[in-house]
Design a protein around this motif. Structure first.
Motif, mmCIF file in Angstrom:
data_model
loop_
_atom_site.group_PDB
_atom_site.id
_atom_site.type_symbol
_atom_site.label_atom_id
_atom_site.label_comp_id
_atom_site.label_asym_id
_atom_site.label_seq_id
_atom_site.Cartn_x
_atom_site.Cartn_y
_atom_site.Cartn_z
ATOM 1 N N TRP A 55 2.412 16.139 -8.425
ATOM 2 C CA TRP A 55 3.702 15.871 -7.906
ATOM 3 C C TRP A 55 3.330 15.779 -6.450
ATOM 4 O O TRP A 55 4.080 14.897 -5.829
ATOM 5 C CB TRP A 55 4.728 16.806 -8.241
ATOM 6 N N GLN A 56 2.595 16.648 -5.927
ATOM 7 C CA GLN A 56 2.107 16.530 -4.590
ATOM 8 C C GLN A 56 1.535 15.268 -4.159
ATOM 9 O O GLN A 56 1.686 14.512 -3.128
ATOM 10 C CB GLN A 56 1.402 17.899 -4.255
ATOM 11 N N LEU A 57 0.642 14.817 -5.237
ATOM 12 C CA LEU A 57 0.030 13.489 -4.915
ATOM 13 C C LEU A 57 0.986 12.115 -4.894
ATOM 14 O O LEU A 57 0.815 11.358 -4.005
ATOM 15 C CB LEU A 57 -1.181 13.532 -5.786
ATOM 16 N N LEU A 58 1.814 12.443 -5.699
ATOM 17 C CA LEU A 58 3.015 11.409 -5.947
ATOM 18 C C LEU A 58 3.935 11.497 -4.239
ATOM 19 O O LEU A 58 4.250 10.132 -4.188
ATOM 20 C CB LEU A 58 3.697 11.490 -7.078
ATOM 21 N N ILE B 257 2.806 12.241 -1.480
ATOM 22 C CA ILE B 257 2.081 11.741 -0.478
ATOM 23 C C ILE B 257 2.040 10.087 -0.549
ATOM 24 O O ILE B 257 2.103 9.521 0.590
ATOM 25 C CB ILE B 257 0.638 12.308 -0.527
ATOM 26 N N LEU B 258 1.824 9.713 -1.695
ATOM 27 C CA LEU B 258 1.650 8.344 -1.999
ATOM 28 C C LEU B 258 2.977 7.561 -1.781
ATOM 29 O O LEU B 258 2.762 6.643 -1.067
ATOM 30 C CB LEU B 258 1.469 8.007 -3.605
ATOM 31 N N VAL B 259 4.089 8.298 -1.754
ATOM 32 C CA VAL B 259 5.339 7.631 -1.432
ATOM 33 C C VAL B 259 5.311 7.597 -0.086
ATOM 34 O O VAL B 259 5.734 6.584 0.465
ATOM 35 C CB VAL B 259 6.573 8.407 -2.011
ATOM 36 N N ILE B 260 5.046 8.565 0.825
ATOM 37 C CA ILE B 260 5.088 9.086 1.972
ATOM 38 C C ILE B 260 4.324 7.602 2.623
ATOM 39 O O ILE B 260 4.462 6.981 3.918
ATOM 40 C CB ILE B 260 4.656 10.163 2.791
ATOM 41 N N VAL B 261 2.950 7.353 2.122
ATOM 42 C CA VAL B 261 1.994 6.579 2.610
ATOM 43 C C VAL B 261 2.597 5.129 2.524
ATOM 44 O O VAL B 261 2.437 4.378 3.497
ATOM 45 C CB VAL B 261 0.655 6.619 1.956
ATOM 46 N N VAL B 262 3.160 4.680 1.520
ATOM 47 C CA VAL B 262 3.752 3.551 1.072
ATOM 48 C C VAL B 262 4.863 3.099 1.880
ATOM 49 O O VAL B 262 5.067 1.989 2.484
ATOM 50 C CB VAL B 262 3.978 3.213 -0.255
ATOM 51 N N LEU B 263 5.521 4.072 2.311
ATOM 52 C CA LEU B 263 6.865 4.147 3.290
ATOM 53 C C LEU B 263 6.414 3.731 4.816
ATOM 54 O O LEU B 263 7.005 3.182 5.293
ATOM 55 C CB LEU B 263 7.784 5.325 3.309
ATOM 56 N N LEU B 264 5.099 4.507 5.155
ATOM 57 C CA LEU B 264 4.590 4.236 6.382
ATOM 58 C C LEU B 264 3.896 3.276 6.647
ATOM 59 O O LEU B 264 4.012 2.294 7.675
ATOM 60 C CB LEU B 264 3.558 5.478 6.685
ATOM 61 N N PHE B 265 3.228 2.593 5.659
ATOM 62 C CA PHE B 265 2.292 1.211 6.168
ATOM 63 C C PHE B 265 2.920 0.035 5.237
ATOM 64 O O PHE B 265 2.695 -0.722 5.588
ATOM 65 C CB PHE B 265 1.005 1.586 5.433
ATOM 66 N N GLY B 266 3.773 0.194 4.301
ATOM 67 C CA GLY B 266 4.123 -0.927 3.593
ATOM 68 C C GLY B 266 3.178 -1.569 2.649
ATOM 69 O O GLY B 266 1.995 -1.159 2.783
ATOM 70 N N THR B 267 3.735 -2.108 1.614
ATOM 71 C CA THR B 267 2.797 -2.549 0.311
ATOM 72 C C THR B 267 1.870 -3.684 0.999
ATOM 73 O O THR B 267 0.492 -3.744 0.476
ATOM 74 C CB THR B 267 3.635 -3.154 -0.806
ATOM 75 N N LYS B 268 2.186 -4.540 1.814
ATOM 76 C CA LYS B 268 1.446 -5.656 2.258
ATOM 77 C C LYS B 268 0.171 -5.128 3.009
ATOM 78 O O LYS B 268 -0.948 -5.780 2.757
ATOM 79 C CB LYS B 268 2.157 -6.696 3.262
ATOM 80 N N ARG B 269 0.346 -4.315 3.958
ATOM 81 C CA ARG B 269 -0.739 -3.513 4.570
ATOM 82 C C ARG B 269 -1.430 -2.769 3.709
ATOM 83 O O ARG B 269 -2.824 -2.825 3.966
ATOM 84 C CB ARG B 269 -0.158 -2.518 5.783
ATOM 85 N N LEU B 270 -1.058 -2.091 2.731
ATOM 86 C CA LEU B 270 -2.067 -1.281 1.812
ATOM 87 C C LEU B 270 -2.832 -2.329 0.927
ATOM 88 O O LEU B 270 -4.059 -2.084 0.648
ATOM 89 C CB LEU B 270 -1.101 -0.348 0.848
#
Length: 79
Positions: free
Chosen positions: A7-10, A12-25
């Motif tokens: 759950w903690q990993l999920l 963190i993943l959501v926060i990273v996606v929100l910060l960088f966006g899917t195109k940048r990732l």
């Protein structure tokens, strides 16, 4: 208890996606994949070059050694 749960990993993943966006990732993933592919290619080429150098050295060494065309029977006949 000291470990990171799924759950903690999920979260963190959501926060990273929100910060960088899917195109940048996606771009980062593509760049990372290309870098790994290039590294593997360079390593395999280095191994091929090393094998070629070893074969070349063996050939040069064998060419430098004088080859005797006389057999033991020829030597006995001369004596």
């Amino acid at each position: 208890m000291g470990g990171i749960s799924i759950w903690q990993l999920l979260i963190i993943l959501v926060i990273v996606v929100l910060l960088f966006g899917t195109k940048r990732l996606k771009g980062i993933g593509t760049d990372l994949g290309g870098a790994i592919k290039g590294f593997k290619k360079a390593v395999s080429e280095e191994e091929k070059d090393a094998d070629f150098e070893q074969k070349k050295q063996v050939e040069e060494k064998s060419a430098a050694e004088p080859v005797s065309t006389e057999t033991q029977s020829d030597v006995k006949e001369k004596s």
